[in-house]
Design an enzyme around this catalytic site. Sequence first.
Site, short mmCIF file in Angstrom:
data_model
loop_
_atom_site.label_atom_id
_atom_site.label_comp_id
_atom_site.label_asym_id
_atom_site.label_seq_id
_atom_site.Cartn_x
_atom_site.Cartn_y
_atom_site.Cartn_z
N THR A 159 0.85 -1.18 0.00
CA THR A 159 0.00 0.00 0.00
C THR A 159 0.89 1.24 0.00
O THR A 159 1.99 1.21 0.56
CB THR A 159 -0.96 0.00 1.22
N HIS A 199 2.75 -11.62 14.13
CA HIS A 199 3.74 -12.13 15.07
C HIS A 199 3.45 -13.56 15.50
O HIS A 199 4.27 -14.20 16.16
CB HIS A 199 3.81 -11.22 16.30
#
Length: 411
Positions: A332, A384
Site C-alpha cells: 500500500t 507475530h
Amino acid sequence: MTTPILMPQMGESIAEGTIVRWIKKVGEAVDRDEPLFEISTDKVDAEIPSPVAGILAEIKVREGETVPVNSVVATIGDKVIVSAPAQASQPAASPAPKAEAPAATVVSGGNGDTQPVTGDPRRTRSSPLVRRIAREHNVDIAGLHGTGVGGRVTKHDILGFLEHRPSPAPAVVGHVPAFKPGEAVEIVPMGVMRKKIAEHMVLSRRTSAHVHSVFEVNFARVAKIRDAKKAEYERAGLKLTYLAFIVKAVADGLAAFPVLNSSIDGDNIVYKKDINLGIAVALDWGLIVPVVKQANGKSVRELSRAIADLADRARAKQLKPEDVQGGTFTITNPGTFGAQFGMPIINQPQVAILGIGAIEKRAVVIDDAIAIRPMAYLTMGYDHRLIDGAVADQFLSKLKETLERFDESWA
C-alpha cells in the site's frame, strides 16, 4: 422469448452480491456485452455486461438489494422489429438524395506539395503510438497543438504535454456532507464496499498479532535509473514510477524469505509457490487491492504495465474476479498523499503488508558529510504468530539493500 439475467459469482468464495446501480432501465435496448448493471461484493466492484442483445423487460432486484449468486436479477426480451404494412394506394416515395461526401481536407507539406486527407481528422493527425499514449494518460488528442505536417500531433508533442501538464487537484475521497441550515450532523448509510472493508479490517485485527517495523531507504540509485530510463518508457507508452522498482525488490525479497509469502491454516503454515502481489488502489468510493500475478517472473517494465493496467481498470470498474484473487503479499502506498509512513493492517489471509511513505529529498549523513538524497520510510506490518521481528527486519534489510544497489538490468 426472454433470457434470465443471473447474479454472477465473482470468485470461488463469493456467495452473494449487491446491486449498486442499474445502468439500463426497463424498456431500453441493450446490446450483447454492453454494461447492464453494477454490483459490489467483498472482493470487487464491477459492471456486468449483458449476455444477449434485446430489451430489458423486467428488473427483479432493486438497487441496494443483496441476493445470492445465480439469483435471477432481471430478464431480457428479444428485440421486436415491426414492419410497416404495404401502402399500395400511395405512390412510392422518392429516394432520398444521396448525402455528399465531405470534401477532403488538403494538407500542405513542407515542400509546398499538397495531399488529400480523408476520414477522422483526429486519427490522421496522430500515429498509433501517439494515440495509445493519449489513451493511457486520458489525453484528448483533438485538444493538442500538433507541430507535425498539417498540424499532426507527434510523439514529441504528446510527451511534452505530459511532462508539463499540471498535476490535478487532489480528489476528495468519500462522501462530502451537504449540511442544511440549522443541521449539526448528517447521517449517511455505509456503502457496500465500505461495510466490507470495515468487516475485513476488524477481522484482521482480531485474527493476527500485528507488529510493525520501519526502515529508511535511500532512493538515489533508483532515481538515477528512473531518470535514465524515463524517456525510453514513455516511448513505449509507459510511466516509470518508483512503485515498479519497489514491487520488483519486494518480489525478489519474498523469494529469499518465503515465510512472508505464506498463510496460516490452523496449526499449519501454507507456503505459496507463486508471488502474487496485491497493490492497493484508492478509489473515490473505497479501496480495492488488485493482484499482480507471478510478480517474481516480471521485469520492471512488465510490472509497470501490469500495475497501470490494474489501477486503470479498478477505477473504471472493469476488474475481473481473477484480478483480485490469489494475493500472497500486499503493498500500500500512502506516500502518494504525502504520508511519511503508516501502520497498515494485514490483508487476510496473508501474514504481512508493506507500506510506502513519501519519497522526498532530505538531509542525510553519507560518509560523515551531510548530503541531500531522495529518502522514504518503508513500514511492514506482520503477523507475530508466525513471523518474528528478526525475520521481518532481515527481509526489510534485504529490501533496503536491493533498492539502494538496484540492478539496472532489471529495468
